[in-house]
Write an enzyme that holds these catalytic residues in place. Sequence first.
Site, PDB file in Angstrom:
ATOM      1  N   TRP A 167     -12.319  75.412 -50.507  1.00  0.00           N
ATOM      2  CA  TRP A 167     -12.264  74.655 -49.257  1.00  0.00           C
ATOM      3  C   TRP A 167     -13.570  73.921 -48.953  1.00  0.00           C
ATOM      4  CZ3 TRP A 167     -16.381  76.636 -46.885  1.00  0.00           C
ATOM      5  CH2 TRP A 167     -16.735  77.953 -47.212  1.00  0.00           C
ATOM      6  N   ASN A 168     -14.660  74.182 -49.678  1.00  0.00           N
ATOM      7  CA  ASN A 168     -15.950  73.666 -49.186  1.00  0.00           C
ATOM      8  C   ASN A 168     -16.157  72.169 -49.405  1.00  0.00           C
ATOM      9  OD1 ASN A 168     -16.231  74.166 -51.897  1.00  0.00           O
ATOM     10  ND2 ASN A 168     -18.243  75.109 -51.753  1.00  0.00           N
ATOM     11  N   ARG A 176     -12.794  65.650 -58.761  1.00  0.00           N
ATOM     12  CA  ARG A 176     -13.536  66.016 -59.970  1.00  0.00           C
ATOM     13  C   ARG A 176     -12.614  66.566 -61.058  1.00  0.00           C
ATOM     14  NH1 ARG A 176     -19.088  69.320 -59.192  1.00  0.00           N
ATOM     15  NH2 ARG A 176     -17.884  71.212 -59.059  1.00  0.00           N
ATOM     16  N   LYS A 191      -3.270  73.062 -56.685  1.00  0.00           N
ATOM     17  CA  LYS A 191      -3.179  73.973 -55.538  1.00  0.00           C
ATOM     18  C   LYS A 191      -4.507  73.965 -54.774  1.00  0.00           C
ATOM     19  CE  LYS A 191      -4.148  78.109 -54.674  1.00  0.00           C
ATOM     20  NZ  LYS A 191      -4.629  77.817 -53.303  1.00  0.00           N
ATOM     21  N   PRO A 192      -4.542  73.274 -53.635  1.00  0.00           N
ATOM     22  CA  PRO A 192      -5.777  73.263 -52.847  1.00  0.00           C
ATOM     23  C   PRO A 192      -5.948  74.575 -52.090  1.00  0.00           C
ATOM     24  CG  PRO A 192      -4.072  71.970 -51.747  1.00  0.00           C
ATOM     25  CD  PRO A 192      -3.460  72.476 -53.022  1.00  0.00           C
ATOM     26  N   SER A 246     -14.604  81.544 -56.331  1.00  0.00           N
ATOM     27  CA  SER A 246     -15.489  82.697 -56.466  1.00  0.00           C
ATOM     28  C   SER A 246     -15.415  83.298 -57.877  1.00  0.00           C
ATOM     29  CB  SER A 246     -15.092  83.769 -55.448  1.00  0.00           C
ATOM     30  OG  SER A 246     -13.762  84.170 -55.672  1.00  0.00           O
ATOM     31  N   GLU A 267     -15.555  76.923 -62.625  1.00  0.00           N
ATOM     32  CA  GLU A 267     -16.777  76.685 -61.841  1.00  0.00           C
ATOM     33  C   GLU A 267     -16.837  77.784 -60.803  1.00  0.00           C
ATOM     34  OE1 GLU A 267     -18.964  74.611 -62.589  1.00  0.00           O
ATOM     35  OE2 GLU A 267     -17.934  73.097 -63.775  1.00  0.00           O
ATOM     36  N   ARG A 295     -27.005  71.691 -46.874  1.00  0.00           N
ATOM     37  CA  ARG A 295     -25.836  70.880 -47.188  1.00  0.00           C
ATOM     38  C   ARG A 295     -24.587  71.741 -47.009  1.00  0.00           C
ATOM     39  NH1 ARG A 295     -24.471  69.022 -53.159  1.00  0.00           N
ATOM     40  NH2 ARG A 295     -23.023  67.330 -52.754  1.00  0.00           N
ATOM     41  N   CYS A 301     -21.807  76.334 -53.796  1.00  0.00           N
ATOM     42  CA  CYS A 301     -22.227  77.230 -54.883  1.00  0.00           C
ATOM     43  C   CYS A 301     -23.605  76.828 -55.396  1.00  0.00           C
ATOM     44  CB  CYS A 301     -21.197  77.236 -56.004  1.00  0.00           C
ATOM     45  SG  CYS A 301     -20.737  75.589 -56.527  1.00  0.00           S
ATOM     46  N   GLU A 398     -23.879  85.515 -52.945  1.00  0.00           N
ATOM     47  CA  GLU A 398     -23.932  84.181 -52.338  1.00  0.00           C
ATOM     48  C   GLU A 398     -23.893  84.312 -50.819  1.00  0.00           C
ATOM     49  OE1 GLU A 398     -20.499  82.252 -54.259  1.00  0.00           O
ATOM     50  OE2 GLU A 398     -21.869  80.623 -54.713  1.00  0.00           O
ATOM     51  N   SER A 458     -25.838  67.584 -58.119  1.00  0.00           N
ATOM     52  CA  SER A 458     -24.467  67.104 -58.303  1.00  0.00           C
ATOM     53  C   SER A 458     -24.458  65.594 -58.502  1.00  0.00           C
ATOM     54  CB  SER A 458     -23.622  67.435 -57.077  1.00  0.00           C
ATOM     55  OG  SER A 458     -23.685  68.810 -56.822  1.00  0.00           O
TER      56      SER A 458
HETATM   57  P1  ADP Z   1     -13.667  81.243 -51.586  1.00  0.00           P
HETATM   58  O1  ADP Z   1     -14.273  82.598 -51.444  1.00  0.00           O
HETATM   59  O2  ADP Z   1     -14.627  80.137 -51.691  1.00  0.00           O
HETATM   60  O3  ADP Z   1     -12.522  80.975 -50.652  1.00  0.00           O
HETATM   61  P2  ADP Z   1     -11.787  81.905 -53.635  1.00  0.00           P
HETATM   62  O4  ADP Z   1     -12.148  82.158 -55.034  1.00  0.00           O
HETATM   63  O5  ADP Z   1     -11.275  83.027 -52.816  1.00  0.00           O
HETATM   64  O6  ADP Z   1     -13.082  81.233 -53.036  1.00  0.00           O
HETATM   65  O7  ADP Z   1     -10.733  80.733 -53.528  1.00  0.00           O
HETATM   66  C1  ADP Z   1     -10.790  79.562 -54.303  1.00  0.00           C
HETATM   67  C2  ADP Z   1      -9.380  79.111 -54.605  1.00  0.00           C
HETATM   68  O8  ADP Z   1      -8.734  80.143 -55.345  1.00  0.00           O
HETATM   69  C3  ADP Z   1      -8.506  78.845 -53.389  1.00  0.00           C
HETATM   70  O9  ADP Z   1      -7.652  77.762 -53.684  1.00  0.00           O
HETATM   71  C4  ADP Z   1      -7.717  80.129 -53.255  1.00  0.00           C
HETATM   72  O10 ADP Z   1      -6.464  79.946 -52.601  1.00  0.00           O
HETATM   73  C5  ADP Z   1      -7.511  80.498 -54.704  1.00  0.00           C
HETATM   74  N1  ADP Z   1      -7.281  81.936 -54.920  1.00  0.00           N
HETATM   75  C6  ADP Z   1      -7.793  82.981 -54.235  1.00  0.00           C
HETATM   76  N2  ADP Z   1      -7.358  84.144 -54.751  1.00  0.00           N
HETATM   77  C7  ADP Z   1      -6.562  83.835 -55.805  1.00  0.00           C
HETATM   78  C8  ADP Z   1      -5.825  84.593 -56.769  1.00  0.00           C
HETATM   79  N3  ADP Z   1      -5.827  85.927 -56.763  1.00  0.00           N
HETATM   80  N4  ADP Z   1      -5.147  83.925 -57.707  1.00  0.00           N
HETATM   81  C9  ADP Z   1      -5.150  82.578 -57.744  1.00  0.00           C
HETATM   82  N5  ADP Z   1      -5.819  81.811 -56.871  1.00  0.00           N
HETATM   83  C10 ADP Z   1      -6.528  82.415 -55.922  1.00  0.00           C
END
Ligand code: ADP
Length: 495
Positions: A167-168, A176, A191-192, A246, A267, A295, A301, A398, A458
């Site tokens: 989401w950031n 990208r 999938k956003p 993450s 990433e 920023r 990240c 982080e 970046s």
């Molecule tokens: P953040 O902590 O920055 O939200 P995440 O790694 O939790 O990072 O999320 C990044 C992306 O991964 C989002 O699109 C989220 O919906 C997706 N996501 C989170 N958990 C899962 C999972 N178990 N399997 C697939 N996608 C996931």
Amino acid sequence: MTATLESDRRADLARVLAAVPTGLLIDGQQRGAADDAVVTVENPANRQPLLEIADAGEADALAAVRSAAAHQGSWATTAPRHRSGILARAAELLDRQQEDLALLITAEMGKPLAEARGEVAYAAEFFRWFSEQAGHISGSYGLSADGGTRILVSRRPVGPCLLITPWNFPLAMGARKIGPAIAAGCTMVFKPAPQTPLTSLALAQLLAEAGLPNGVLNVIASSRAELITGSMMRTGALRKLSFTGSTEVGRILLRVAADTVMRTSMELGGNAPFIVFEDADLDVAVEEAMVAKMRNMGQACTAANRMYVHAAVATEFTAELTRRMSGLVVGDGLQPETQVGPLIDAASQLKVRQFIDDALDRGASVAGIGSVPDGAGYFCAPTVLTDVQPGSVLSQAEIFGPVAAISTFTDESAVVAAANDTEWGLVGYLITENLDRALRVSEAMETGMVGINTGVVSNPSAPFGGVKQSGLGREGGAVGLEEYLELHYAAIPVR
Ligand code: ADP
């Protein structure tokens, strides 16, 4: 902001929201979820609902995969110049719609409007860059060492891709991945993040306007990521996963990718050291520290997570950084005076608070703290901490918030060892006027990227990515396209 300007901007946002498609985009059609599920997207600056959109479940996700698979063959055979043209037009449309998209980014994600405009320009540059790359996909024709075989090597699209974004940077992270996938001739299921799907839905609409054929890009916003991702990846129809998020989720997805041996670009997280040497230009050091730290409200990240400042300049650096950080105006990103927006959600706000408390319990001190507005937003005051101990959680994880964690050092090799003492290796920053030192320390950093006298690395023309548990592969630069291509070799005997 005057009352008229404020109401004009709210009216603009209402107009932009009214134009966002709220369905799932599958095979060029807008649809509701098969089980009619919907999810509400909220504004983190005031917790007000923005829009209700379709929430994809397993059946929808599998339909999106079928669409991507069905269109892969015809899309792969389109002329590179055709794909290049779509990307060039998309870049132009992003330029033209910069203000509207910036409003949408700020509304769903929280960053100040000026930063959101910058993100739109950054996303447009990805499309421009990959538009320029699309016509240069090449191969080779050579002879084996024994002279007996002609070796014909070409590059082909890897196949249907699954793109998962955080989401950031809701627009730039999508651009990208989508940019090189289009350039290479790959179809996609995108999938956003559930917190910020609106920008992605608007981006898909813009790409259709730029000429992207139906079914090449399928967009499924979902609050059920784990369920739908596993089902899609296990079909075997998707040949590549590009994930930004993450490290924790990245590890899970790598395990799932192993089941069908998918190509992956990951990433993941970072824990960037920001090292200020005694020979640094302190004006540059503070300026770049502000950029690297603040920023996106620290939610990047690449954010400077651990600041190591030489003892000889620590007092002066800390005083100036504290003056700058605590003077920042925190508020709703739609207001022009705002320099720091809210964090993304309550969980992030709580986590940052806990990190600060942990550091203070372990002996850190508060050098300065800014103020936050009243209201329901997930605001967090810019904070400077000194004497942060290596065992503190915020030195090891982080922070993803506006907290500068400073500790001091006196010895170059000791600070390099401390900087490298982490499972992550995305980026490191060093500030020094000494060229030998800059190169020596840069080479010693266990990171994929180094910023030398800059807080920004970046750049769409450069290979962005990390080593160690910060990820696999690179995005951007010429290699960014390679991630979406497979080598194909034909052997032809010399007779
Ligand atoms: P953040 O902590 O920055 O939200 P995440 O790694 O939790 O990072 O999320 C990044 C992306 O991964 C989002 O699109 C989220 O919906 C997706 N996501 C989170 N958990 C899962 C999972 N178990 N399997 C697939 N996608 C996931």
